[in-house]
Design an enzyme around this catalytic site. Sequence first.
Site, short mmCIF file in Angstrom:
data_model
loop_
_atom_site.label_atom_id
_atom_site.label_comp_id
_atom_site.label_asym_id
_atom_site.label_seq_id
_atom_site.Cartn_x
_atom_site.Cartn_y
_atom_site.Cartn_z
N LYS A 30 -11.29 -2.27 -9.84
CA LYS A 30 -11.40 -3.82 -9.39
C LYS A 30 -11.58 -4.53 -10.95
CE LYS A 30 -14.13 -7.09 -7.47
NZ LYS A 30 -12.76 -7.78 -7.72
N CYS A 50 -5.74 -16.20 -13.50
CA CYS A 50 -7.13 -17.17 -13.80
C CYS A 50 -6.92 -18.38 -14.59
CB CYS A 50 -8.02 -16.36 -14.51
SG CYS A 50 -8.24 -14.56 -13.94
C1 LIG Z 1 -10.70 -8.61 -1.48
C2 LIG Z 1 -9.99 -8.63 -2.58
C3 LIG Z 1 -10.17 -8.65 -3.97
C4 LIG Z 1 -9.17 -8.87 -4.73
N1 LIG Z 1 -9.34 -8.78 -6.27
C5 LIG Z 1 -8.63 -8.69 -7.09
C6 LIG Z 1 -8.86 -8.61 -8.76
O1 LIG Z 1 -10.18 -8.67 -8.95
N2 LIG Z 1 -7.87 -8.47 -9.36
C7 LIG Z 1 -6.30 -8.67 -9.03
O2 LIG Z 1 -5.69 -8.55 -9.86
N3 LIG Z 1 -6.30 -8.67 -7.66
C8 LIG Z 1 -7.08 -8.98 -6.82
N4 LIG Z 1 -6.87 -8.71 -5.60
C9 LIG Z 1 -5.40 -9.12 -5.03
C10 LIG Z 1 -4.69 -7.63 -4.66
O3 LIG Z 1 -4.74 -6.76 -5.72
C11 LIG Z 1 -3.56 -7.72 -4.16
O4 LIG Z 1 -2.40 -8.37 -5.35
C12 LIG Z 1 -3.28 -8.56 -2.91
O5 LIG Z 1 -4.32 -8.38 -2.09
C13 LIG Z 1 -1.86 -8.33 -2.31
O6 LIG Z 1 -1.81 -7.18 -1.73
P1 LIG Z 1 -2.22 -6.55 -0.12
O7 LIG Z 1 -1.39 -7.55 0.72
O8 LIG Z 1 -1.91 -5.31 -0.07
O9 LIG Z 1 -3.70 -6.86 -0.06
C14 LIG Z 1 -7.80 -8.78 -4.52
C15 LIG Z 1 -7.34 -8.83 -3.30
C16 LIG Z 1 -8.31 -8.76 -2.03
C17 LIG Z 1 -8.15 -8.70 -0.81
#
Ligand SMILES: Cc1cc2nc3c(=O)[nH]c(=O)nc-3n(C[C@H](O)[C@H](O)[C@H](O)COP(=O)(O)O)c2cc1C
Lengths: 276, 276, 310, 310
Positions: free
Chosen positions: C51, C136
Amino acid sequence: MNDLQTSVLYNREIAPGYYRLGLLAPGYPEQAVPGQFVMVQIQSQNDPLLRRPFGIFNVGTLPPLCSGLPERDYVELVYKVVGRGTRLMSALQEGDAVRLLGPLGQGFDCNTTAGPPLLVGGGIGVVPLFMLACNLVKQTQPVRLLMGGRRCDDVLAVTEFERLGVETYVATDDGSLGEQGLVTQVLERKLKKYPTARVYACGPMPMLKAVHDICVRHEVALQVSLEALMACGIGACLGCVVPGRRHRSDQPDYRCTCKQGPVFDARDLSWEVDHD
Amino acid sequence: MNDLQTSVLYNREIAPGYYRLGLLAPGYPEQAVPGQFVMVQIQSQNDPLLRRPFGIFNVGTLPPLCSGLPERDYVELVYKVVGRGTRLMSALQEGDAVRLLGPLGQGFDCNTTAGPPLLVGGGIGVVPLFMLACNLVKQTQPVRLLMGGRRCDDVLAVTEFERLGVETYVATDDGSLGEQGLVTQVLERKLKKYPTARVYACGPMPMLKAVHDICVRHEVALQVSLEALMACGIGACLGCVVPGRRHRSDQPDYRCTCKQGPVFDARDLSWEVDHD
Amino acid sequence: MTELVSRPSLAVELAGMHLRNPVMPASGTFGYGQEFTPYLDLEGIGALVTKGVSLHPKAGNPTPRIAETSAGMLNAIGLQNVGIEAFVRDKVPFLERINTPVVVNFFGNTLDEYEQVAARLSDVSVVRAVELNISCPNVKQGGIVFGTDPVAAAQVVERVRRQLKIPLIVKLTPNVTDIRVMARAVEEAGADVISCINTLTGMAVDLKRKRLHLANGTGGLSGPAIKPVALRLVYQVVRSVSIPVIGIGGIMTAEDALEFLLVGARAVQVGTANLVRPGIMAEIVAGIETYCQHQGIADINDWIGSLNEE
Amino acid sequence: MTELVSRPSLAVELAGMHLRNPVMPASGTFGYGQEFTPYLDLEGIGALVTKGVSLHPKAGNPTPRIAETSAGMLNAIGLQNVGIEAFVRDKVPFLERINTPVVVNFFGNTLDEYEQVAARLSDVSVVRAVELNISCPNVKQGGIVFGTDPVAAAQVVERVRRQLKIPLIVKLTPNVTDIRVMARAVEEAGADVISCINTLTGMAVDLKRKRLHLANGTGGLSGPAIKPVALRLVYQVVRSVSIPVIGIGGIMTAEDALEFLLVGARAVQVGTANLVRPGIMAEIVAGIETYCQHQGIADINDWIGSLNEE
Ligand SMILES: Cc1cc2nc3c(=O)[nH]c(=O)nc-3n(C[C@H](O)[C@H](O)[C@H](O)COP(=O)(O)O)c2cc1C
Ligand SMILES: Cc1cc2nc3c(=O)[nH]c(=O)nc-3n(C[C@H](O)[C@H](O)[C@H](O)COP(=O)(O)OP(=O)(O)OC[C@H]3O[C@@H](n4cnc5c(N)ncnc54)[C@H](O)[C@@H]3O)c2cc1C
Ligand SMILES: Cc1cc2nc3c(=O)[nH]c(=O)nc-3n(C[C@H](O)[C@H](O)[C@H](O)COP(=O)(O)OP(=O)(O)OC[C@H]3O[C@@H](n4cnc5c(N)ncnc54)[C@H](O)[C@@H]3O)c2cc1C
Ligand SMILES: Cc1cc2nc3c(=O)[nH]c(=O)nc-3n(C[C@H](O)[C@H](O)[C@H](O)COP(=O)(O)O)c2cc1C
Ligand code: FES
Ligand code: FES
């Protein structure tokens, strides 16, 4: 043409991976023409989003459930489980809700009396030929069906055709049913015997192309029923086009499979394009 | 904690819009603690995408289907149809496949012997109190349940509690069952009578807040079981947080409902925030 | 029929890191790994991505933080995390016990913050690579998002790169007109690997309360809904840079992962799917292996980027 | 409980056009209307938006042109259309018989083409407004897409505006870093209404053939999958301009439409849903009416933009 909220009468596995689905379909027996199709929406959620197209296998009317109630029109589909939509369909049970759009498209033209009819089916392509045969046997005798498939499990509904009085000839790739080989071999032989035949074909594209070449050589009329990816089934999205007779990549001539087809006179299509 | 591919034993409508769902759940009778919950995945497609959280109503073991076969552990859920997930669930039938993640979270702490237990439930909030009551009746007598609901249909499982030997007191907004009024009235009365009671509560947030205020006034211990929007149920997404005791908007103190809860000691939470 | 491969090799190399397979979690959907031990062998995945961590602890956004959408979800967690020092103190000891490369995702609100976290992480021996989240807002530059401006992005990448002795993965946002420009900018600035995509910015409405559903207003859309957009962007990025690319977005199955690899991703990250099925990465790895066996692919590197294009 | 409104007014006004309700089809998903007459009363919807038309007939892309995705679909129809002259000759007579305002969507590949189509449409009396699709590549400027560059967009809007005696709706693409910049550019250049969004660019992979599924490579993603992104963009555009906005993207139900109206859209367009349920717009109109009745909303204009925001 209608978008019915209807329900499942039965959904039976008739061969491994093939199902026969009966749906209540008021009006279908009067409206539907052989070769037409329906768009089935299996579930209410958004995934899978699109409906699935299926040829009409048969239509009919069941007697009332009890006296005083109306008769019940139905439509029958026969489908093969190939992906997630058909997999979901295979779990349908009596009474389940289904949305049904149809009957759609242009069916077979069987108002010609010229020559004896030869029906050529490949695998699941047999579906629209059944309702066609039902109509043809009323006009002319004999009606002949040439059926091809990979193996015996892929040759469907032959007994149903025979019950109609259709002469059936089966060929399978592995010889597990009928003669061993391609249905096109059978077609060649039949066309030598009945040089004035008219041919109705439905099956995979390579088969249709081979059938087309044979029919051109024998100078007989051919109607083919095509499959294409479809989103709407009613001519709105233009997703389902196929190259028409005058098609060239620099000057395209596209026909809408759902609206101008799925049954085409083979002469209206382009057979040069690489169908794979 | 496990992610089981399991199946439905039964799914019965027990009151209009309320269902009782039995699922095969090997291991649950030994593992599950009252107040814990499960995440249910209803279907294999991607819409709805997320699982749904449900409190554990009860666990148990059925005799083998026939001799020689193993016994069958199960878990029971009781749910209210509120949206599309629960609507899909209401269509589940015996034998249908379901994925079940659990048992999850921190349950009720009932290893205290201090004071007579008072269980306070509002509507569907009664669910986790049933398994709690099952445990408490083995330790102490009497166990009392104060149940509130809009109308009689929203007051569930009272006979089940009574069968356990729990003294039940019902209040409904419209007086259609039990006394007319709020369950908090009943609580006030009971706390006057049993000033050393310990309170276990589950229900809508406004009710819990009122219960909390009463317990503070009466200086009795309170454990509450909370609901929150959840994506994962295992502490990974941080979607389900609630404000903790030291929470201030400029200096937040968040607790994870799925991992640190859903049952909290009321003193660990912030009750100042506007819960709506 | 192609011949059956008995034991295909799934190992891939990413900026000098040797991964046993190309499957890893996406940051923010896998906690610090520990939450998943009941469901998954952490030594069965290619890498472990944690995370996002920042210089100071971050409490995150008020609730509601999540919303379900059609085949997707919105999240506005607000990058809640314990901060770099608590991370090193409380989370690293667990990570040290696992024989899987650890990638730490991090972010900042100013260039200085980014630099300081990078410097600190570079000294933590268990950290094999860092992943820079540039989606960000840059508080010093009036909230302009680092990740949507190629100049700002290049600047943060350059500065961070100088602090690091380990590989730098830069994670791109999809919310731009031309991701190729962003990809080239961060490559030139020193990124060793690009990962994409982060979430698409979206909104949900709460009709009953006549409000935006998320307390934060907007949130990040993830899950299968975004896969087509992610595939397109990964395809474009792979063709714009010469560094390796990690594909992310809506991966739920082995087939999804194979699609990203086919268009040229060297590895993939699985995000939202972990929340729905905590054991899913093991299934994806197994599914890729089975696929390779059946298709006669002896080495996954032969599959990667092998898309037929006219 | 709020009082029940017996017959709420759903009428809205868009750049001088009076619509009986705020629901209309999205271009390209409703043909020229005729295909839908078995399923829908064309006089029950607010307006009729036709498939995009260009100066010359366009044959469109080779097949496959569509792909299903999770809660969405990709299309690369390639703007197949009969061309402006055939449109006027063959399609207008049908449209003249319907008592519903007709909006004609159009596009071009050069500024000249855009101008000529606009001029021609402005003379057709049944055409009550035009909708300018600027998501096309500008062939003269090396393929840069009009819709992603504010200067190019402003230029085409200005030139088109001068040809028109009727309202001009400009349709924005979501594939940009900041849609507010685009919205302000086209408002300043003379747009009377903005409609958004067009499709998100995406891709699908055909694993079996190891190819991109669509013959065109990329396609436009539409359907419920994109609704969260569309809501966000409509929200942003409404707050950036003072002209009315038409919300588009993933609308399947009355609730979806009500969400777009709540964040400030004056009207909505329904796209992909028409393909799945050809009668759906009638259901959406009826659903909005019922909702207003139950919520005590006497006039839909009281609902539009009434989102509670802190
Ligand atoms: C609940 C949640 C928290 C996330 N927190 C972060 C984060 O802390 N840092 C980051 O770079 N991406 C974060 N993401 C983005 C994911 O790493 C990823 O890039 C995005 O969800 C797309 O992939 P997916 O469709 O497989 O979920 C988060 C996504 C979700 C759903
Ligand atoms: C006019 C017409 C009549 C048809 N009649 C029959 C029939 O009687 N029996 C039968 O079993 N099948 C028939 N098909 C094929 C049937 O539509 C597909 O097998 C089915 O859509 C597959 O859906 P799926 O979700 O299981 O597969 P998936 O591959 O998961 O489907 C993904 C998408 O591709 C489309 N698709 C996949 N295969 C085909 C195909 N062969 N043709 C068209 N679209 C396809 C689906 O509709 C869906 O949009 C017909 C197709 C058309 C166009
Ligand atoms: C720990 C816990 C225990 C619960 N126990 C029970 C129970 O025993 N019986 C019961 O009927 N309900 C229980 N709930 C509430 C139940 O989870 C929701 O009613 C259910 O998720 C609604 O799903 P839906 O798709 O029908 O509604 P929708 O409104 O369509 O759901 C949309 C989204 O919101 C979430 N959601 C909606 N309402 C709630 C809610 N009240 N709490 C949490 N998430 C919600 C859904 O999970 C989903 O992600 C519990 C919730 C939690 C957190
Ligand atoms: C098959 C198809 C064809 C389309 N053709 C056009 C078009 O010709 N002109 C245009 O401006 N938009 C076109 N669009 C985009 C839609 O008008 C709409 O903006 C988009 O689909 C998003 O809305 P939806 O999610 O409700 O479908 C098309 C969309 C689809 C699915
Ligand atoms: S399927 Fe939409 S036009 Fe044929
Ligand atoms: S639901 Fe994901 S952390 Fe609690």
